[in-house]
Design a protein around this motif. Structure first.
Motif, PDB file in Angstrom:
ATOM      1  N   HIS A  87       0.851  -1.197   0.000  1.00  0.00           N
ATOM      2  CA  HIS A  87       0.000   0.000   0.000  1.00  0.00           C
ATOM      3  C   HIS A  87       0.882   1.241   0.000  1.00  0.00           C
ATOM      4  N   ASP A 107      -7.332  -5.597   5.956  1.00  0.00           N
ATOM      5  CA  ASP A 107      -7.621  -4.162   6.088  1.00  0.00           C
ATOM      6  C   ASP A 107      -7.165  -3.621   7.442  1.00  0.00           C
ATOM      7  N   THR A 301      -7.087   0.656   3.136  1.00  0.00           N
ATOM      8  CA  THR A 301      -7.636  -0.698   3.157  1.00  0.00           C
ATOM      9  C   THR A 301      -6.736  -1.587   2.308  1.00  0.00           C
ATOM     10  N   SER A 303      -7.730  -3.560  -0.145  1.00  0.00           N
ATOM     11  CA  SER A 303      -8.309  -3.932  -1.440  1.00  0.00           C
ATOM     12  C   SER A 303      -7.433  -3.515  -2.608  1.00  0.00           C
ATOM     13  N   SER A 304      -6.628  -2.472  -2.413  1.00  0.00           N
ATOM     14  CA  SER A 304      -5.654  -2.075  -3.437  1.00  0.00           C
ATOM     15  C   SER A 304      -4.606  -1.188  -2.773  1.00  0.00           C
ATOM     16  N   THR A 306      -4.013   1.782  -3.293  1.00  0.00           N
ATOM     17  CA  THR A 306      -4.430   3.179  -3.151  1.00  0.00           C
ATOM     18  C   THR A 306      -5.832   3.291  -2.562  1.00  0.00           C
ATOM     19  N   ALA A 307      -6.306   2.236  -1.928  1.00  0.00           N
ATOM     20  CA  ALA A 307      -7.683   2.213  -1.430  1.00  0.00           C
ATOM     21  C   ALA A 307      -7.760   2.742   0.002  1.00  0.00           C
ATOM     22  N   TYR A 308      -8.880   3.442   0.281  1.00  0.00           N
ATOM     23  CA  TYR A 308      -9.130   4.009   1.607  1.00  0.00           C
ATOM     24  C   TYR A 308     -10.615   3.887   1.917  1.00  0.00           C
ATOM     25  N   SER A 309     -10.942   3.926   3.210  1.00  0.00           N
ATOM     26  CA  SER A 309     -12.341   3.962   3.620  1.00  0.00           C
ATOM     27  C   SER A 309     -12.412   4.611   4.995  1.00  0.00           C
TER      28      SER A 309
END
Length: 736
Positions: A87, A107, A301, A303-304, A306-309
């Motif tokens: 990440h 995550d 996160t 999932s990738s 560059t993923a965020y939540s």
């Protein structure tokens, strides 16, 4: 502050804080009142996670080596359940994994690691300690031979310790949660001798395995702080028993922080906390070692890359505290983990009504340093600005260890120049950095030149004393059986030593005495001196002199002794450089007086002597013994305005060391065990500015038997490195 404001406004710093819409959704989902509900403040706004803790101020603070306080050189251990190492918040960081085999990806672990130490690389968000390194392990991956989760946790804790981790973050708990208060009740009602035996009944494993884990946690606290997330179950009614482990295993209390989660509203103009909505279990029984942070975050996160939540939980509050620990460990590398823990707790923010209404007690961290804690929020919210600043004032510590050291407060200044030694010590200190400590024992460093900024000057001679001493000598000659011309010249010869002699430097006029005894037609024996006693110590000075009238001039040969207890040659000097159990001097002096035209008398005085200083426990200078000299000239004028007045002008050198060496110990650091470190500096006591004195004393006996005394004195140095001290006095008294 300008740099901090700019840093706080960057997109990467701001990114960790959820949007207003995201926070509103969280509040609605969790059943928490809307933002600013019940707050009557027009400036009420949502708090930013990092701004709430003043992390922007830490990030822009500069250390002596030029580094910013961002965790550089520190290692944070994270025990979790899997990490996406590619990440963008973690890729490229220095990361050690345990046991070194491939870990799962999740995550949760990815987010926790990034909040603690995510990169500040211009993309996404950043961690609290973006320049810190990471030690990662997943409790789900305990596949080593003979390992179970307990043995794995002990092993990874030991590995993190051996790797140099300053914090271990634990954003996890057991599937079966229990309130600390209930666990305390249950434990006290059993026959288990140790908690390791008791806990097996609830969570399985063997007592030996649990004791091994507790021992690993205890060993870790020698070099790092253990941070544990509290339960997210707000209905638990108390902190979770696991986050409160020091209540059951007291040896773990030293460097352990439990962390709760809340949403905060602040005054947007001042940053003051207006309200906190607790989202997790309260600190409760763990309050004395608990902190609260805003764990509602915009997080990475798995999932990738560059993923965020957006999510919330104590899991994301705890790594903020672990990051804080790394920042303090970088800023104060000499602090022990226990001291870092105390520093975070003692400086936490607790300045809002909801905290005060749930106040549960007060912790005393050091003499004069106390801090309230709340049943809901523990000690409150970390404040990195306060944690990086001195707590309770600064002092110079002298001794071998902070635990037993003598503290000399900097309030009011510290004397580095004094009687006889002048500014020799100040010159030896030069522009060296001196270690000072606050009330928590944290080391700070100041230039030696800053110590004397507010120190009182030792040269503040009171001219009233000089005038009264001159008057005492005059009185002792008033009843002498000798013709006036002969008596006058002997009288004049007895006066010069009053202005320059070290032994008589502390005569205060009121307690001074002077008596003369005839030895013949041309000789007198004079005894003079004084004794002064106070709470600060005592001073005594005595002189015996032979006054002889010669053809056309007079001489005085004197021998003197001075002694002071609990001060430095009569001066109660602030600080550890001029303190002393006792000081004293022996001297001989010679005065020669020559009458001129019947009205004026010119005199010269010289004194040579030896002085000593006895050390005390607080002293950082070993003076031993040294030689000194003093001398000057005086001019006396009789009948200046009336037939019964005199004026004495004087100029010369105050007592000054002319030979001698001293050993100076300069505080330069401390160890994690509290040991004090010094640099030894040799001081040439003769290497000081020449101390000079100039002034006059006027004495007039009026026809109505009123006595008028006037005095003016200035003490200064030849180079003007020390500010001149001017004094003026006037007095009138009636003779009966």
């Amino acid at each position: 502050m300008a740099a901090a404001t700019v840093h706080a406004g960057t997109a990467e710093f701001q990114a960790v804080d959820p949007s207003a819409a995201a926070e509103a959704s969280l509040r609605s989902t969790l059943g928490v009142p809307p933002l600013c509900s019940g707050v009557a403040n027009a400036n009420c706004a949502s708090a930013h996670n990092y701004l709430l803790q003043n992390i922007h101020i830490a990030h822009t603070a500069t250390l002596p080596n030029g580094d910013r306080v961002r965790g550089k050189g520190q290692l944070i251990a994270v025990v979790d359940n899997g990490f996406l190492l590619t990440h963008q918040e973690l890729a490229g960081k220095s990361i050690k994994t345990y046991p070194g085999t491939a870990m799962g990806v999740d995550d949760h672990g990815t987010a926790v690691a990034a909040i603690a130490a995510g990169l500040a690389n211009g993309t996404g968000m950043m961690g609290v300690a973006p320049e810190a390194d990471l030690h990662l392990s997943s409790w789900e991956d305990h596949s080593g031979p003979g390992q179970n989760v307990l043995t794995f946790l002990a092993a990874t804790t030991d590995d993190a310790r051996l790797s140099g981790a300053v914090a271990q973050n634990n954003s996890w708990g057991w599937a079966t949660e229990k309130a600390a208060s209930q666990e305390l009740t249950d434990y006290s009602g059993t026959s288990s001798a140790q908690y390791a035996q008791h806990i097996t009944g609830r969570l399985g494993g063997t007592a030996a395995e649990w004791q091994n884990l507790f021992a690993a946690y205890d060993r870790f606290q020698q070099s790092g702080v253990i941070v544990f997330a509290n339960s997210n179950n707000s209905s638990l009614g108390d902190a979770s028993a696991w986050a409160s482990l020091p209540l059951f295993v007291p040896e773990l209390r030293e460097a352990w922080i439990a962390v709760s989660n809340a949403l905060f509203a602040v005054d947007s103009s001042t940053g003051d906390i207006l309200k906190a909505d607790l989202l997790s279990a309260p600190c409760g029984s763990a309050a004395p070692f608990c902190l609260t942070a805003d764990g509602s975050v915009y997080k990475p996160t798995a999932s990738s890359d560059t993923a965020y939540s957006v999510a919330t939980g104590t899991s994301f509050a705890a790594p903020q505290i672990s990051g804080d620990v790394a920042l303090l460990a970088q800023a104060f590398p000499n602090l022990s983990p226990a001291e870092i823990t105390v520093r975070l707790l003692a400086t936490a923010r607790n300045d809002w009504a909801g905290f005060q209404s749930t106040r549960a007690g007060t912790s005393t961290f050091a003499p004069g340093v106390t801090h309230d804690y709340s049943s809901d929020f523990g000690h409150g919210v970390p404040d990195m600005e306060a944690a990086l600043s001195p707590v309770g004032g600064l002092s110079i510590a002298s001794g071998s260890n902070l635990a037993t050291a003598t503290m000399s407060p900097l309030d009011g200044g510290v004397a580095t120049s004094g009687p006889m030694i002048g500014n020799a010590v100040a010159r030896a200190l030069g522009d060296r950095e001196i270690m000072v400590v606050d009330r928590l024992g944290t080391d700070f460093y100041v230039p030696a030149t800053a110590l004397t900024a507010d120190a009182p000057g030792f040269a503040a001679t009171d001219p009233r004393h000089l005038a009264r001493n001159v008057d005492q000598v005059a009185a002792s000659f008033a009843f002498a059986e000798m013709q006036a011309p002969a008596l006058s010249i002997l009288h004049d010869a007895a006066v010069p030593k009053l202005f320059f002699s070290q032994s008589l430097a502390n005569l205060d006029g009121n307690s001074a005495f002077s008596q003369i005894f005839p030895l013949g037609q041309r000789d007198f024996l004079q005894f003079s001196g004084s004794f002064r006693q106070s709470e600060a110590g005592s001073d005594a000075g005595f002189s015996v002199a032979r006054l002889t009238r010669h053809q056309g001039f007079a001489t005085e040969l004197s021998f003197a002794f001075g002694h002071s207890t609990s001060n430095f040659f009569g001066w109660d000097a602030p600080g550890p450089f001029l303190s002393g159990d006792a000081s004293g001097n022996f001297s001989s002096g010679l005065s020669v007086s020559l009458p001129v035209d019947g009205l004026w008398t010119l005199s010269a005085y010289a004194e040579l002597g030896s002085a000593f200083v006895n050390d005390d426990a607080a002293m950082l200078v070993d003076y031993g013994s040294f030689a000194y000299a003093a001398g000057g000239v005086t001019a006396r004028r009789r009948s200046l305005f009336t037939a019964r007045d005199t004026i004495d002008f004087y100029a010369g050198m105050r007592p000054k060391a002319v030979a001698g060496k001293a050993d100076l110990q300069v505080p330069v650091g401390r160890g994690t065990d509290g040991s004090l470190h010094y640099e030894n500096v040799a001081v040439d006591l003769a290497d000081a500015d020449i101390p000079l004195r100039l002034g006059f004393v006027y004495r007039n006996m009026t026809e109505q038997d009123f006595e008028l005394l006037l005095g003016f004195n200035t003490d200064f140095t030849a180079t003007n490195e020390v500010e001149p001290v001017f004094s003026l006095s006037a007095g009138l008294r009636k003779q009966f």
